[in-house]
Design an enzyme around this catalytic site. Structure first.
Site, mmCIF file in Angstrom:
data_model
loop_
_atom_site.group_PDB
_atom_site.id
_atom_site.type_symbol
_atom_site.label_atom_id
_atom_site.label_comp_id
_atom_site.label_asym_id
_atom_site.label_seq_id
_atom_site.Cartn_x
_atom_site.Cartn_y
_atom_site.Cartn_z
ATOM 1 N N PHE A 122 1.157 -0.901 -0.066
ATOM 2 C CA PHE A 122 -0.307 0.025 -0.097
ATOM 3 C C PHE A 122 0.690 1.106 -0.499
ATOM 4 O O PHE A 122 1.655 1.489 0.995
ATOM 5 C CB PHE A 122 -0.650 -0.373 0.962
ATOM 6 C CG PHE A 122 -2.228 1.189 1.142
ATOM 7 C CD1 PHE A 122 -3.356 1.547 0.003
ATOM 8 C CD2 PHE A 122 -1.458 2.448 1.860
ATOM 9 C CE1 PHE A 122 -3.807 2.106 0.712
ATOM 10 C CE2 PHE A 122 -2.382 3.425 1.583
ATOM 11 C CZ PHE A 122 -3.687 3.164 1.014
ATOM 12 N N ASP A 206 9.150 3.236 1.644
ATOM 13 C CA ASP A 206 7.941 4.071 1.842
ATOM 14 C C ASP A 206 8.181 3.594 3.325
ATOM 15 O O ASP A 206 7.574 2.517 4.433
ATOM 16 C CB ASP A 206 6.960 3.505 1.366
ATOM 17 C CG ASP A 206 5.580 4.201 2.126
ATOM 18 O OD1 ASP A 206 5.747 4.234 3.240
ATOM 19 O OD2 ASP A 206 4.372 4.052 0.785
ATOM 20 N N LYS A 235 2.338 10.659 7.860
ATOM 21 C CA LYS A 235 1.259 10.238 9.133
ATOM 22 C C LYS A 235 1.929 11.004 10.482
ATOM 23 O O LYS A 235 0.822 12.184 10.402
ATOM 24 C CB LYS A 235 1.304 8.652 8.606
ATOM 25 C CG LYS A 235 0.698 7.545 8.338
ATOM 26 C CD LYS A 235 -0.530 6.689 8.666
ATOM 27 C CE LYS A 235 -1.282 6.081 7.605
ATOM 28 N NZ LYS A 235 -1.154 4.843 6.524
HETATM 29 C C1 LIG Z 1 -1.175 5.593 4.934
HETATM 30 C C2 LIG Z 1 -0.738 5.078 3.660
HETATM 31 C C3 LIG Z 1 0.151 5.608 3.185
HETATM 32 C C4 LIG Z 1 -0.336 6.918 2.213
HETATM 33 O O1 LIG Z 1 -0.560 8.212 3.232
HETATM 34 P P1 LIG Z 1 -1.808 8.911 2.633
HETATM 35 O O2 LIG Z 1 -1.724 10.340 3.529
HETATM 36 O O3 LIG Z 1 -3.018 8.766 3.133
HETATM 37 O O4 LIG Z 1 -1.623 9.631 0.905
HETATM 38 C C5 LIG Z 1 1.174 5.446 2.026
HETATM 39 N N1 LIG Z 1 2.096 4.582 2.800
HETATM 40 C C6 LIG Z 1 2.003 4.277 3.070
HETATM 41 C C7 LIG Z 1 3.112 2.720 4.081
HETATM 42 C C8 LIG Z 1 0.826 4.258 4.369
HETATM 43 O O5 LIG Z 1 0.869 3.265 5.881
#
Ligand SMILES: *Cc1c(COP(=O)(O)O)cnc(C)c1O
Length: 370
Positions: A122, A206, A235
């Protein structure tokens, strides 16, 4: 997305204090999802609230081409915290934008288009990040671009086979969050580093969910001993204010092309981020995540569950019955909030300020609902 817990019984959240949220009617909840991991320092940490209030009184916004002391301080702070050579900072407003930027920088610097990402990944919901996000539910109907090759997460040979001279970036979560809390197996991120070194692709980690101390070190890649070419953080960075960052190595920054955003580095979110980073450091929250997370993990492992995975205070509990029902019962009957990660995993991402008594409360509640 958030409707399943409170869908049947509307509850209005009125306030937050540390590890707790409370409703209009006075019900109290232990927030073990930290509201999508956005409250690493707890809700309404007084230092963060003070920093935001005082910055708001001075200046709410000024265009990004005019320097401000707050933004400059955050650039310096993040540059110093970036792993390895990741000392160039791009600020934006959300996780998905931070990943978009990383992918744009990687494409510009390499002149290549292809991205390699992992199944179950994700990375966000704007088109570039969505293209590297696995779940079909999120992709359906959006004519998502198809330049991403997906490999099995954790399989070094699959990664070696997929990454080639045409690859701009390898994009990975050090622990897959949304996809079910799956940590990278030993050596996997090293393989990713090697493959990128061999082919010239950028290794983009990420750390939007794993970063900021959650797994027991500031960045999860430190524990793996791997330095990426780009790292994304979002986040919890602003304790809930919209701010995110892409930290990149010189070779990506020097040839980054033209990228921009009106709200990049706005003073109030920057003030929130600086204060949040201070709290994480001053209160040694990464160490607390390691200690309390280790304790919690041991306690969870004694429950009748299929599996407990993760690191620090990023834990997934694989349950035998549906995760959503368990989450609803946790919230309604025990005042404990957590998150799902797929159909069978209860995901715990509490504020990094929790202690063993909070862990005991959650374990007791889980025991009762399971
Ligand atoms: C939440 C999340 C995202 C996306 O972040 P948003 O602020 O919702 O766009 C991307 N990568 C990971 C691993 C996440 O947990």
């Amino acid at each position: 997305m958030s409707g399943f817990v409170f869908g049947e019984k509307p509850i209005q959240i009125a306030g937050g204090d540390g590890v707790h949220l409370h409703s209009e009617s006075g019900a109290e909840f232990l927030d073990f999802g930290a509201s999508y991991a956005c409250a690493p320092a707890g809700h309404c940490h007084p230092d963060v609230v003070d920093a935001v209030q005082s910055q708001a009184a001075d200046l709410l916004y000024v265009q990004g081409s005019y320097p401000t002391a707050t933004r400059t301080a955050l650039y310096d702070r993040l540059a110093a915290l970036g792993p390895g050579d990741c000392s160039n900072v791009w600020l934006c407003n959300s996780g998905t934008e931070a990943n978009e930027a990383a992918l744009k920088f990687a494409r510009h610097a390499t002149g290549c288009e292809k991205v390699v990402a992992a199944k179950r990944a994700f990375h966000g919901r704007t088109l570039g990040a969505l293209a590297a996000t696995w779940k079909s539910e999120y992709r359906e109907g959006f004519a998502v671009p198809e330049h991403v090759e997906f490999v099995d997460y954790g399989d070094p040979e699959a990664l070696r086979a997929a990454v080639d001279d045409e690859t701009a970036a390898v994009l990975l979560e050090p622990i897959q969050g949304e996809g079910g809390v799956h940590p990278a197996p030993e050596g996997y991120l090293q393989t990713a580093r090697e493959v990128c070194d061999e082919t010239g692709a950028a290794l983009v980690l990420d750390e939007i969910q794993t970063g900021l101390g959650r797994t027991g070190s500031l960045w999860a890649c430190e524990r793996a001993g791997v330095e990426p070419d780009a790292l994304t953080v979002a986040k919890g960075l602003g304790s809930g204010l919209p701010i995110a960052a892409t930290l990149v190595a010189d070779w990506l920054a020097e040839d980054a092309g033209n990228h921009g955003s009106t709200f990049s580095g706005g003073p109030v979110p920057c003030a929130a981020a600086l204060a949040t980073l201070d709290v994480i450091e001053d209160e040694d929250l990464a160490a607390n995540a390691a200690d309390v997370g280790g304790y919690l993990r041991d306690e969870l492992a004694a429950l009748p569950v299929r599996d407990v995975r993760g690191a620090g205070l990023m834990l997934g509990v694989e349950v035998k019955r549906g995760a959503n029902r368990a989450l609803r019962d946790l919230a309604m009957d025990h005042g404990v909030l957590a998150l799902p990660a797929g159909r069978t995993v209860v995901r715990l991402l509490p504020p990094l300020t929790v202690d063993e008594s909070h862990a005991d409360e959650v374990v007791g509640a889980l025991e009762a609902v399971l």
